[in-house]
Design a protein around this motif. Structure first.
Motif, PDB file in Angstrom:
ATOM      1  N   ALA A  52      -2.643  -7.129  -7.246  1.00 37.95           N
ATOM      2  CA  ALA A  52      -3.016  -5.713  -7.105  1.00 37.95           C
ATOM      3  C   ALA A  52      -3.327  -5.128  -8.482  1.00 37.95           C
ATOM      4  O   ALA A  52      -2.469  -4.516  -9.127  1.00 37.95           O
ATOM      5  N   SER A  53      -4.554  -5.295  -8.912  1.00 37.59           N
ATOM      6  CA  SER A  53      -4.962  -4.883 -10.257  1.00 37.59           C
ATOM      7  C   SER A  53      -4.751  -3.395 -10.509  1.00 37.59           C
ATOM      8  O   SER A  53      -4.350  -2.994 -11.607  1.00 37.59           O
ATOM      9  N   THR A  54      -5.026  -2.564  -9.513  1.00 40.08           N
ATOM     10  CA  THR A  54      -4.861  -1.128  -9.724  1.00 40.08           C
ATOM     11  C   THR A  54      -3.392  -0.753  -9.885  1.00 40.08           C
ATOM     12  O   THR A  54      -3.081   0.208 -10.595  1.00 40.08           O
ATOM     13  N   ALA A  55      -2.494  -1.519  -9.272  1.00 39.25           N
ATOM     14  CA  ALA A  55      -1.068  -1.264  -9.470  1.00 39.25           C
ATOM     15  C   ALA A  55      -0.685  -1.589 -10.920  1.00 39.25           C
ATOM     16  O   ALA A  55       0.088  -0.851 -11.543  1.00 39.25           O
ATOM     17  N   SER A 105       0.826  -1.218   0.000  1.00 37.40           N
ATOM     18  CA  SER A 105       0.000   0.000   0.000  1.00 37.40           C
ATOM     19  C   SER A 105       0.852   1.258   0.000  1.00 37.40           C
ATOM     20  O   SER A 105       0.561   2.220  -0.712  1.00 37.40           O
ATOM     21  N   ALA A 106       1.925   1.260   0.793  1.00 41.26           N
ATOM     22  CA  ALA A 106       2.819   2.426   0.836  1.00 41.26           C
ATOM     23  C   ALA A 106       3.573   2.563  -0.485  1.00 41.26           C
ATOM     24  O   ALA A 106       3.751   3.680  -0.992  1.00 41.26           O
ATOM     25  N   LEU A 107       4.006   1.446  -1.058  1.00 39.29           N
ATOM     26  CA  LEU A 107       4.679   1.480  -2.355  1.00 39.29           C
ATOM     27  C   LEU A 107       3.754   2.069  -3.417  1.00 39.29           C
ATOM     28  O   LEU A 107       4.152   2.937  -4.197  1.00 39.29           O
ATOM     29  N   PHE A 108       2.507   1.596  -3.432  1.00 40.28           N
ATOM     30  CA  PHE A 108       1.539   2.059  -4.419  1.00 40.28           C
ATOM     31  C   PHE A 108       1.262   3.552  -4.254  1.00 40.28           C
ATOM     32  O   PHE A 108       1.309   4.313  -5.225  1.00 40.28           O
ATOM     33  N   ASN A 109       0.969   3.985  -3.037  1.00 46.02           N
ATOM     34  CA  ASN A 109       0.613   5.389  -2.838  1.00 46.02           C
ATOM     35  C   ASN A 109       1.764   6.329  -3.152  1.00 46.02           C
ATOM     36  O   ASN A 109       1.555   7.402  -3.719  1.00 46.02           O
ATOM     37  N   GLU A 110       2.974   5.922  -2.791  1.00 46.64           N
ATOM     38  CA  GLU A 110       4.115   6.782  -3.124  1.00 46.64           C
ATOM     39  C   GLU A 110       4.302   6.839  -4.640  1.00 46.64           C
ATOM     40  O   GLU A 110       4.612   7.893  -5.197  1.00 46.64           O
ATOM     41  N   ALA A 111       4.086   5.721  -5.314  1.00 52.53           N
ATOM     42  CA  ALA A 111       4.187   5.710  -6.782  1.00 52.53           C
ATOM     43  C   ALA A 111       3.170   6.654  -7.405  1.00 52.53           C
ATOM     44  O   ALA A 111       3.497   7.393  -8.342  1.00 52.53           O
ATOM     45  N   THR A 132       9.434   1.851 -10.680  1.00 54.84           N
ATOM     46  CA  THR A 132      10.142   0.969  -9.744  1.00 54.84           C
ATOM     47  C   THR A 132       9.260   0.633  -8.548  1.00 54.84           C
ATOM     48  O   THR A 132       9.158  -0.532  -8.135  1.00 54.84           O
ATOM     49  N   LEU A 133       8.614   1.654  -7.972  1.00 54.72           N
ATOM     50  CA  LEU A 133       7.754   1.426  -6.811  1.00 54.72           C
ATOM     51  C   LEU A 133       6.562   0.539  -7.158  1.00 54.72           C
ATOM     52  O   LEU A 133       6.195  -0.361  -6.384  1.00 54.72           O
TER      53      LEU A 133
END
Length: 182
Positions: free
Chosen positions: A123-126, A92-98, A111-112
């Motif tokens: 994680a489909s949204t990723a 979740s933190a990786l996704f939000n920072e991306a 990368t994130l």
């Protein structure tokens, strides 16, 4: 006047044992504050959690979410970075920072997102976000593959796929559609 003696080893141990329990109770309280739209109160409570448990990745992450919602991107990134130092695979933190970096530092965002997908392959949204960034970088083959993964995992994301890619990533028909005739 009465003097107070130093705390015994037993009372120190009991106090140390209470900290995680107290931090968890505060964390639950902060989540309720957020639910009732008391973001300032939630932020204060998350900070109190971190006073008791500075290694609480959820509190750091949620402080990042609150900062991101308020448009304080530097604060959000700092909070996400602290959560990721505690757990480098915190999807979740990786996704939000991306998402924060999507327009300003696309290479870092890629990368994130790849790290987020490695931590949570479903994680489909990723996959969708990664596809969108890759499409903007004219990396169409990679973008198509990511869009396919996104839609395969969550067909409702099909509408978020850019038009030029839709024919290549159309969701598979459901069983009721597969045998239907017009």
């Amino acid at each position: 006047m009465q003097s107070h003696s130093a705390p015994s080893a037993d009372s120190k141990a009991a106090s140390a044992a209470r900290k995680p329990r107290d931090a968890n109770a505060l964390l639950q309280a902060a989540l309720l504050q957020e639910q009732y739209h008391d973001t300032a109160g939630a932020a204060r409570t998350y900070r109190r959690v971190l006073e008791l448990d500075p290694r609480n990745k959820v509190a750091w992450y949620n402080l990042g979410v609150l900062a991101q919602r308020a448009g304080r991107t530097a604060d959000a990134r700092a909070a996400y970075d602290k959560a990721l130092k505690l757990d480098p695979k915190y999807a979740s933190a990786l996704f939000n920072e991306a998402v924060l970096l999507k327009s300003s530092d696309t290479d870092r965002a890629i990368t994130l997102l790849r790290r987020a997908i490695a931590a949570a392959p479903g994680a489909s949204t990723a996959h969708l976000q990664l596809g969108q960034i890759l499409a903007k970088k004219d990396r169409d083959h990679e973008a198509t593959a990511e869009f396919r993964r996104a839609v395969a995992g969550d067909p409702s994301l099909y509408s978020a796929v850019p038009e030029p890619f839709r024919d290549d990533v159309s969701p598979s028909p459901t069983s009721s559609q597969a045998g239907a005739s017009r």
